[in-house]
Design a protein around this motif. Structure first.
Motif, PDB file in Angstrom:
ATOM      1  N   CYS A 177       0.777  -1.236   0.113  1.00 37.30           N
ATOM      2  CA  CYS A 177      -0.035   0.037   0.045  1.00 37.30           C
ATOM      3  C   CYS A 177       0.936   1.187  -0.118  1.00 37.30           C
ATOM      4  O   CYS A 177       0.494   2.386  -0.453  1.00 37.30           O
ATOM      5  N   SER A 178       2.039   1.067   0.431  1.00 38.43           N
ATOM      6  CA  SER A 178       2.863   2.064   0.473  1.00 38.43           C
ATOM      7  C   SER A 178       3.504   2.595  -0.825  1.00 38.43           C
ATOM      8  O   SER A 178       3.524   2.021  -1.787  1.00 38.43           O
ATOM      9  N   ARG A 179       3.317   4.118  -0.971  1.00 43.11           N
ATOM     10  CA  ARG A 179       3.608   4.706  -1.987  1.00 43.11           C
ATOM     11  C   ARG A 179       5.071   5.156  -2.279  1.00 43.11           C
ATOM     12  O   ARG A 179       5.762   5.226  -3.329  1.00 43.11           O
ATOM     13  N   LEU A 180       5.787   5.362  -1.072  1.00 45.91           N
ATOM     14  CA  LEU A 180       7.239   5.638  -1.080  1.00 45.91           C
ATOM     15  C   LEU A 180       7.942   4.457  -1.177  1.00 45.91           C
ATOM     16  O   LEU A 180       7.800   3.465  -0.643  1.00 45.91           O
ATOM     17  N   GLY A 181       9.162   4.688  -1.951  1.00 54.20           N
ATOM     18  CA  GLY A 181      10.356   3.518  -1.904  1.00 54.20           C
ATOM     19  C   GLY A 181      10.195   2.725  -3.225  1.00 54.20           C
ATOM     20  O   GLY A 181       9.038   2.929  -3.947  1.00 54.20           O
ATOM     21  N   LEU A 182      10.890   1.753  -3.364  1.00 53.56           N
ATOM     22  CA  LEU A 182      11.002   1.084  -4.442  1.00 53.56           C
ATOM     23  C   LEU A 182      10.374  -0.425  -3.948  1.00 53.56           C
ATOM     24  O   LEU A 182      10.511  -0.756  -2.932  1.00 53.56           O
ATOM     25  N   ASP A 183       9.830  -0.985  -5.047  1.00 57.79           N
ATOM     26  CA  ASP A 183       9.291  -2.560  -4.709  1.00 57.79           C
ATOM     27  C   ASP A 183      10.869  -3.367  -4.630  1.00 57.79           C
ATOM     28  O   ASP A 183      11.847  -3.116  -5.379  1.00 57.79           O
ATOM     29  N   ARG A 184      10.610  -4.260  -3.585  1.00 58.51           N
ATOM     30  CA  ARG A 184      11.831  -4.927  -3.292  1.00 58.51           C
ATOM     31  C   ARG A 184      12.181  -5.768  -4.504  1.00 58.51           C
ATOM     32  O   ARG A 184      13.461  -6.038  -4.712  1.00 58.51           O
ATOM     33  N   SER A 185      11.193  -6.322  -5.384  1.00 57.60           N
ATOM     34  CA  SER A 185      11.451  -7.174  -6.606  1.00 57.60           C
ATOM     35  C   SER A 185      12.265  -6.542  -7.462  1.00 57.60           C
ATOM     36  O   SER A 185      13.042  -7.036  -8.143  1.00 57.60           O
ATOM     37  N   SER A 186      12.032  -5.208  -7.763  1.00 58.96           N
ATOM     38  CA  SER A 186      12.674  -4.311  -8.636  1.00 58.96           C
ATOM     39  C   SER A 186      14.287  -4.166  -8.185  1.00 58.96           C
ATOM     40  O   SER A 186      15.093  -4.289  -9.159  1.00 58.96           O
ATOM     41  N   VAL A 187      14.592  -4.106  -7.026  1.00 55.52           N
ATOM     42  CA  VAL A 187      16.022  -4.085  -6.321  1.00 55.52           C
ATOM     43  C   VAL A 187      16.576  -5.576  -6.582  1.00 55.52           C
ATOM     44  O   VAL A 187      17.846  -5.648  -7.002  1.00 55.52           O
ATOM     45  N   GLU A 188      15.768  -6.553  -6.318  1.00 57.67           N
ATOM     46  CA  GLU A 188      16.258  -7.817  -6.533  1.00 57.67           C
ATOM     47  C   GLU A 188      16.544  -8.059  -8.156  1.00 57.67           C
ATOM     48  O   GLU A 188      17.757  -8.598  -8.407  1.00 57.67           O
ATOM     49  N   GLN A 189      15.827  -7.480  -8.921  1.00 53.20           N
ATOM     50  CA  GLN A 189      16.062  -7.833 -10.437  1.00 53.20           C
ATOM     51  C   GLN A 189      17.380  -7.101 -10.862  1.00 53.20           C
ATOM     52  O   GLN A 189      18.447  -7.454 -11.521  1.00 53.20           O
ATOM     53  N   GLU A 190      17.443  -5.602 -10.306  1.00 50.65           N
ATOM     54  CA  GLU A 190      18.738  -4.882 -10.476  1.00 50.65           C
ATOM     55  C   GLU A 190      19.873  -5.683  -9.905  1.00 50.65           C
ATOM     56  O   GLU A 190      21.147  -5.718 -10.739  1.00 50.65           O
ATOM     57  N   VAL A 191      19.966  -6.090  -8.676  1.00 53.22           N
ATOM     58  CA  VAL A 191      20.866  -6.881  -8.273  1.00 53.22           C
ATOM     59  C   VAL A 191      21.339  -8.199  -9.054  1.00 53.22           C
ATOM     60  O   VAL A 191      22.587  -8.297  -9.501  1.00 53.22           O
ATOM     61  N   GLU A 192      20.186  -8.765  -9.503  1.00 50.75           N
ATOM     62  CA  GLU A 192      20.406 -10.056 -10.098  1.00 50.75           C
ATOM     63  C   GLU A 192      21.208  -9.667 -11.789  1.00 50.75           C
ATOM     64  O   GLU A 192      22.333 -10.254 -11.948  1.00 50.75           O
ATOM     65  N   ILE A 193      20.799  -8.622 -12.223  1.00 54.38           N
ATOM     66  CA  ILE A 193      21.335  -7.972 -13.540  1.00 54.38           C
ATOM     67  C   ILE A 193      22.681  -7.585 -13.117  1.00 54.38           C
ATOM     68  O   ILE A 193      23.877  -8.209 -13.828  1.00 54.38           O
ATOM     69  N   LEU A 194      23.066  -6.953 -12.166  1.00 59.70           N
ATOM     70  CA  LEU A 194      24.657  -6.401 -11.740  1.00 59.70           C
ATOM     71  C   LEU A 194      25.590  -7.537 -11.624  1.00 59.70           C
ATOM     72  O   LEU A 194      26.607  -7.575 -11.983  1.00 59.70           O
ATOM     73  N   GLN A 195      24.867  -8.604 -10.876  1.00 61.28           N
ATOM     74  CA  GLN A 195      25.848 -10.015 -10.636  1.00 61.28           C
ATOM     75  C   GLN A 195      26.080 -10.530 -12.150  1.00 61.28           C
ATOM     76  O   GLN A 195      27.107 -11.263 -12.001  1.00 61.28           O
ATOM     77  N   ALA A 196      25.277 -10.301 -12.931  1.00 59.39           N
ATOM     78  CA  ALA A 196      25.404 -11.069 -14.082  1.00 59.39           C
ATOM     79  C   ALA A 196      26.458 -10.386 -15.212  1.00 59.39           C
ATOM     80  O   ALA A 196      26.771 -11.158 -16.106  1.00 59.39           O
ATOM     81  N   VAL A 197      26.493  -9.303 -15.164  1.00 57.85           N
ATOM     82  CA  VAL A 197      27.466  -8.464 -15.993  1.00 57.85           C
ATOM     83  C   VAL A 197      28.628  -7.780 -15.344  1.00 57.85           C
ATOM     84  O   VAL A 197      28.807  -6.596 -15.298  1.00 57.85           O
ATOM     85  N   GLN A 198      29.571  -8.579 -15.155  1.00 54.29           N
ATOM     86  CA  GLN A 198      30.767  -8.384 -14.869  1.00 54.29           C
ATOM     87  C   GLN A 198      31.570  -8.229 -16.207  1.00 54.29           C
ATOM     88  O   GLN A 198      32.088  -8.953 -16.890  1.00 54.29           O
ATOM     89  N   HIS A 199      31.922  -6.725 -16.610  1.00 59.60           N
ATOM     90  CA  HIS A 199      32.690  -6.345 -17.574  1.00 59.60           C
ATOM     91  C   HIS A 199      33.234  -5.089 -17.588  1.00 59.60           C
ATOM     92  O   HIS A 199      32.900  -4.237 -16.496  1.00 59.60           O
ATOM     93  N   PRO A 200      34.568  -4.745 -18.123  1.00 60.85           N
ATOM     94  CA  PRO A 200      35.324  -3.635 -17.981  1.00 60.85           C
ATOM     95  C   PRO A 200      34.773  -2.476 -17.929  1.00 60.85           C
ATOM     96  O   PRO A 200      34.877  -1.314 -17.488  1.00 60.85           O
ATOM     97  N   ASN A 201      33.693  -2.392 -18.868  1.00 57.74           N
ATOM     98  CA  ASN A 201      32.755  -1.207 -19.146  1.00 57.74           C
ATOM     99  C   ASN A 201      31.405  -1.125 -18.256  1.00 57.74           C
ATOM    100  O   ASN A 201      30.688  -0.133 -18.783  1.00 57.74           O
TER     101      ASN A 201
END
Ligand SMILES: COc1cc(-c2ccc3ncc(-c4cccc([C@@H](O)NCCN(C)C)c4)n3n2)ccc1O
Length: 285
Positions: free
Chosen positions: A51-75
């Motif tokens: 019901c809260s409008r403030l802040g991010l859904d935890r699921s969206s943060v989990e997806q960003e973390v999953e993506i960042l963990q998958a893309v180890q690259h110099p750029n």
């Protein structure tokens, strides 16, 4: 559900100055107490309940973390650690000290096309790696292209801000109208199914800006900008493109294509003669 470290981030890191803030939350410099090494802490407020409008859904943060963990690259900015306490998640990221690419360019009188090619090649190498893992960034814009440092003559490009990024699963249809009007592809505006090709449209817009300082579809309002995108209403104004090579314009034209399936991919961009010269004469530009 992903489990992040429950330790209090301040037990391991001294929290420093605010580096910047945005839709994603705040980025602060943090110093690892054990090593003294400095990192960037991305502080994200998490919604306490649906019901809260403030802040991010935890699921969206989990997806960003999953993506960042998958893309180890110099750029691509490296993710070191993730902490969670109460209603906050903190991403510990590689500190990128060179500021935004476009601020670097703004400080120069003019950017040689050969310099622009070097920057674009690094952006495409990071993006090609992401796309090879079925990950699209969906927010490629000058503010999200940073430089590793501002001292070396050839600084490294680092892509940041994966808050809108998406990992495509086999056979999945994904739609989103999020993004910044100047850089989003027509299919985003039309809420059509998306693919990594939407990033390639944004690369065309970023290249146009890199070479001219102008934004190809920018209107007086966001509505005007979106209309310009849908109408493909752009041109290479002689006043800004008189010294730009025809190869560079061809590169842009092969990206600002309405049909996503007909746009160059990141791999094809890296083989385009503007990026990968065929003759020694071309290199002279
Ligand atoms: C991975 O996701 C992000 C990373 C970062 C990030 C990572 C490492 C890093 N080192 C220095 C900085 C930094 C320095 C000054 C300003 C900012 C940021 O507030 N502005 C960058 C563009 N903005 C639109 C994300 C970020 N960052 N920012 C920022 C936002 C993100 O969503």
């Amino acid at each position: 559900m992903a489990v992040f470290k429950p330790e209090n981030v301040e037990d391991l890191y001294e929290i420093g100055e605010v580096l910047g803030s945005g839709h994603f939350g705040q980025v602060r410099q943090v110093r690892e107490r054990a090593s003294g090494k400095c990192w960037a802490g991305k502080f994200l407020k998490i919604r306490k309940n649906s019901c809260s409008r403030l802040g991010l859904d935890r699921s969206s943060v989990e997806q960003e973390v999953e993506i960042l963990q998958a893309v180890q690259h110099p750029n691509i900015v490296i993710l070191k650690d993730v902490f969670e306490s109460r209603a906050e998640v903190v991403l510990i990221l590689e500190l990128v000290s060179g500021g935004e690419l476009f601020d670097f360019i703004a400080q120069k009188d003019n950017l040689l096309e050969s310099e622009a090619i070097e920057f674009m090649k690094q952006i495409l190498q990071g993006l090609s790696f992401m796309h090879s893992k079925n990950i699209a960034h969906f927010d490629l814009k000058p503010e999200n292209v940073m430089l590793s440092d501002n001292v070396s003559p050839h600084p490294n490009i680092k892509l940041i801000d994966f808050g809108l990024a998406h990992l495509f699963h086999q056979g999945e249809e994904y739609r989103s109208t999020s993004g910044t009007p100047q850089y989003i592809a027509p299919e985003v505006i039309n809420n059509e199914p998306l693919s990594t090709a939407a990033d390639m449209w944004s690369i065309g817009v970023n290249t146009y800006i890199l070479l001219s300082g102008l934004s190809p579809f920018q209107g007086d309002t966001n509505e005007d900008t979106l209309k310009n995108v849908i109408a493909m209403n752009y041109e290479f104004h002689a006043q800004y493109f008189s010294t730009t090579s025809s190869m560079a314009k061809d590169f842009i034209q092969k990206l600002l294509v309405k049909n996503p399936n007909e746009r160059m991919t990141a791999e094809e961009c890296l083989l385009h003669p503007w990026i990968k010269p065929i003759t020694r004469k071309q290199v002279a530009n």
